[in-house]
Write a protein that holds these residues in place. Structure first.
Motif, short mmCIF file in Angstrom:
data_model
loop_
_atom_site.label_atom_id
_atom_site.label_comp_id
_atom_site.label_asym_id
_atom_site.label_seq_id
_atom_site.Cartn_x
_atom_site.Cartn_y
_atom_site.Cartn_z
N GLY A 264 72.31 70.78 40.05
CA GLY A 264 73.06 70.78 38.80
C GLY A 264 72.17 71.23 37.65
N ALA A 265 72.65 71.05 36.45
CA ALA A 265 71.88 71.49 35.28
C ALA A 265 70.61 70.66 35.13
N CYS A 266 69.59 71.27 34.51
CA CYS A 266 68.32 70.58 34.26
C CYS A 266 68.26 70.10 32.81
N GLN B 223 67.96 75.14 37.98
CA GLN B 223 68.80 74.09 38.54
C GLN B 223 67.94 72.91 38.96
N CYS B 224 68.53 71.71 38.92
CA CYS B 224 67.78 70.52 39.30
C CYS B 224 68.57 69.69 40.30
N ALA B 225 67.83 68.88 41.05
CA ALA B 225 68.48 68.00 42.02
C ALA B 225 67.53 66.84 42.29
N ASN B 226 68.07 65.79 42.83
CA ASN B 226 67.25 64.65 43.25
C ASN B 226 67.36 64.50 44.76
N LEU B 227 66.25 64.09 45.35
CA LEU B 227 66.24 63.86 46.79
C LEU B 227 65.67 62.46 47.05
N ILE C 240 62.41 56.21 47.18
CA ILE C 240 62.16 56.73 45.84
C ILE C 240 62.92 58.05 45.69
N GLN C 241 63.11 58.43 44.43
CA GLN C 241 63.84 59.66 44.13
C GLN C 241 62.84 60.74 43.75
N LEU C 242 62.86 61.87 44.45
CA LEU C 242 62.07 63.01 44.03
C LEU C 242 62.93 63.88 43.11
N HIS C 243 62.33 64.33 42.02
CA HIS C 243 63.05 65.17 41.07
C HIS C 243 62.63 66.63 41.30
N LEU C 244 63.59 67.46 41.64
CA LEU C 244 63.31 68.85 42.00
C LEU C 244 63.82 69.80 40.94
C1 NAG Z 1 67.96 62.52 38.94
O1 NAG Z 1 67.76 61.13 38.69
C2 NAG Z 1 67.43 60.82 37.34
C3 NAG Z 1 67.19 59.32 37.25
O2 NAG Z 1 66.41 58.89 38.30
C4 NAG Z 1 68.56 61.23 36.43
O3 NAG Z 1 68.19 60.99 35.09
C5 NAG Z 1 68.85 62.71 36.62
O4 NAG Z 1 69.96 63.08 35.87
C6 NAG Z 1 69.09 63.03 38.07
N1 NAG Z 1 69.17 64.48 38.19
C7 NAG Z 1 70.15 65.08 38.87
C8 NAG Z 1 70.12 66.57 38.87
O5 NAG Z 1 71.01 64.47 39.46
#
Ligand code: NAG
Ligand code: NAG
Ligand code: NAG
Ligand code: NAG
Length: 524
Positions: free
Chosen positions: A35-37, A45-49, A64-68
């Motif tokens: 999604g948006a960064c 684009q950004c995502a969490n893993l 834990i959440q990795l921020h990509l």
């Molecule tokens: C990823 O997680 C963080 C919080 O841990 C949140 O602020 C962020 O919006 C998330 N990013 C996406 C792309 O989902």
């Protein structure tokens, strides 16, 4: 803020020997939703893993959440993804990639997605913090960490030792660090990289470009998962054996030579060189600078309310040598100091370093929480470390002592990574590694690149005849073409390849000019 300059080592760090734990395909991976960064550029684009917090404990549900962050490929068909680590440890890889996206797309050809994540411990990912606020951080042991302690300077060494003990205690006693301390090591980050591969790649293979600390991470992942390496560039290389099992002395081996060469190149470019009015030889200017640094050790100066001592001057030289774009102002600042103009020196320092490079360094403890949890070195006591201080100073009289602070913090660090790499890095990867070392890199000496090249079968070292930390700090068409065809076709250059940069270190140019000249930057 000076403590940061002395501690950030590679800005340009349980046991595993490629076999211990088989959790490479972890079932807990989320489906990635890009999604948006939180940055301006809409093309990113950004995502969490979600990944396991502790890979050694299969019964634990803690994650834990990795921020990509992704720079999407600009060509079709897309060939896959390249992952990045730009070093530190402690630098926010996502921000670095966002800032460098055009350049790296040009170098890698545009048909790969480029992906970076902030490693565990860094920035907002499982933040390695041992203080409630940055005020507390600055008031605590950091206050004592601004010095660059030479081996014969017992007082400075003793103060640094006390501060590193106090920092070790602060982290050991900080409640929310208990779970983090043992889970920040490079092997876990290597496993995180493979989790990202599992989430984004159909073929399950890693394509990776690591710089500085990112080469310790790259060597680790290549040694642990040799069958899953499709492409890997190690650029501005640290000695990974020292990273895990000793102190980081070899990285400094070229620093004094680089400083001498910096002065010689300066005099060849009089219009950009602060020393050119001196009617003096490079040899004499260098001698005068060393004398000036020595005199500041016994009698520091002041500029307004700021102290100008040998530590601040050497830190300024250290970080300015990272990039030829700093060389002109570095020469002007040193020239002013040679004329006893401390205020003029500090003006250039404040403008360029304090508010530039240093402001980007993370406000947490990741810069040592990561490498120190990985490191098990034979020397642990203050007395035993004496030989390390001497060795650092022997590698570089100018900058080696900058490494003594980190060595002491690691000796007093009270967490050990749950999993450490304990092998010898000798392995045959599915596709051979491309290793790049700059001839004039004060932060990671060329011989470290020779060292890793020797242990990965069929890997090839390119000696890049440029200044700075990282091959793109002084651009070369020759090196750029090698990088592009390595990613495009997997081609490796001949053994013994040497590439020279296309412009001098004092010319006001960047690698982007070279990339335009050779048609690698489309649409410009
Ligand atoms: C990823 O997680 C963080 C919080 O841990 C949140 O602020 C962020 O919006 C998330 N990013 C996406 C792309 O989902
Ligand atoms: C930090 O915060 C915790 C929890 O809010 C508190 O208990 C602790 O006293 C604080 N530490 C300091 C040094 O103020
Ligand atoms: C520069 O130095 C040389 C040798 O010391 C001297 O002969 C020459 O006159 C000097 N030139 C100027 C402009 O000072
Ligand atoms: C690489 O570095 C390690 C640690 O300094 C050393 O023991 C080893 O002999 C080196 N290997 C080569 C091939 O130079």
């Amino acid at each position: 803020m000076l403590w940061k300059t002395t501690l950030l080592q590679f800005a340009a760090l349980s046991s595993v020997h490629a076999n211990t734990i088989a959790t490479s395909n972890h079932a807990r991976s989320d489906q990635l939703r890009w999604g948006a960064c939180d940055v301006d550029d809409p093309s990113l684009q950004c995502a969490n893993l979600t990944v396991p917090m502790d890979y050694t404990d299969p019964d634990s549900d803690a994650t834990i959440q990795l921020h990509l962050l992704k720079v999407p490929a600009v060509r079709t068909p897309k060939k896959g993804s390249i992952l990045f680590n730009f070093g530190g440890p402690g630098l926010e890889a996502r921000h670095s990639l966002a800032g460098l996206s055009k350049r790296i797309l040009a170098l890698t050809g545009g048909d790969y997605d480029l992906i970076a994540h902030d490693p565990r411990g860094v920035a907002k990912t499982f933040t390695a913090s041992c203080f409630n606020t940055s005020e507390e951080r600055m008031a605590g042991p950091y206050a004592a960490m601004s010095s660059v302690a030479d081996p014969e300077d017992r007082l400075a060494l003793s103060t640094l030792w006390g501060a590193s003990l106090a920092l070790g205690n602060a982290c050991y006693d900080y409640p929310s660090f208990q779970d983090k301390g043992p889970n920040l090591g490079t092997v876990f980050t290597a496993r995180d990289l493979m989790q990202i591969v599992d989430a984004v790649e159909g073929d399950g293979l890693l394509r990776y470009w690591g710089l500085s600390y990112g080469t310790a991470l790259g060597a680790t992942v290549a040694a642990m998962f040799p069958d899953r390496i499709d492409r890997m560039i190690l650029d501005s290389v640290v000695n990974p054996h020292q990273f895990y099992n000793y102190y980081d002395t070899e990285i400094w081996a070229d620093a004094d030579m680089v400083f001498s060469s910096f002065i010689k190149e300066c005099l060849k470019a009089p219009e950009h060189c602060g020393f050119s009015h001196r009617n003096s030889t490079a040899f004499d200017i260098e001698k005068d600078i060393y004398n000036m640094i020595d005199s500041l050790k016994t009698e520091a100066l002041a500029a307004g309310d700021q102290v100008v001592d040998s530590a601040i001057v050497r830190s300024f030289i250290r970080f300015s040598l990272y990039s030829p774009s700093s060389y002109s102002y570095l020469s002007r600042a040193l020239d002013l100091l040679l004329s006893n103009n401390a205020a003029g020196f500090m003006e250039i320092y404040n403008e360029n370093l304090a508010e530039g490079f240093l402001a980007t360094v993370a406000q947490d403890e990741s810069a040592f929480a990561i490498p120190c949890s990985d490191k098990i070195a034979p020397q642990q006591t203050f007395t035993e470390l004496g030989e390390i201080f001497t060795e650092l100073n022997g590698e570089s009289r100018l900058l080696g002592s900058s490494g003594s602070g980190l060595a002491m913090i690691c000796a007093n660090w009270r967490f050990q990574a749950k999993e450490r790499y304990t092998g010898n890095f000798e392995s045959k990867t599915k596709h051979p590694l491309l290793v790049i070392g700059n001839r004039y890199d004060s932060a990671t000496a060329l011989r470290c690149a020779q060292n890793v090249t020797a242990s990965f079968e069929d890997s090839v070292l390119v000696e890049h005849g440029g200044f700075g930390h990282g091959s793109w700090s002084q651009g070369s068409a020759c090196t750029s073409k090698i990088i592009r065809s390595y990613f495009a076709e997997g081609t490796l250059p001949e053994y013994g390849t040497i590439c020279e940069p296309d412009y001098g270190p004092f010319e006001p140019k960047t690698i982007d000019d070279v990339l335009k000249d050779i048609g690698f930057m489309d649409g410009e």
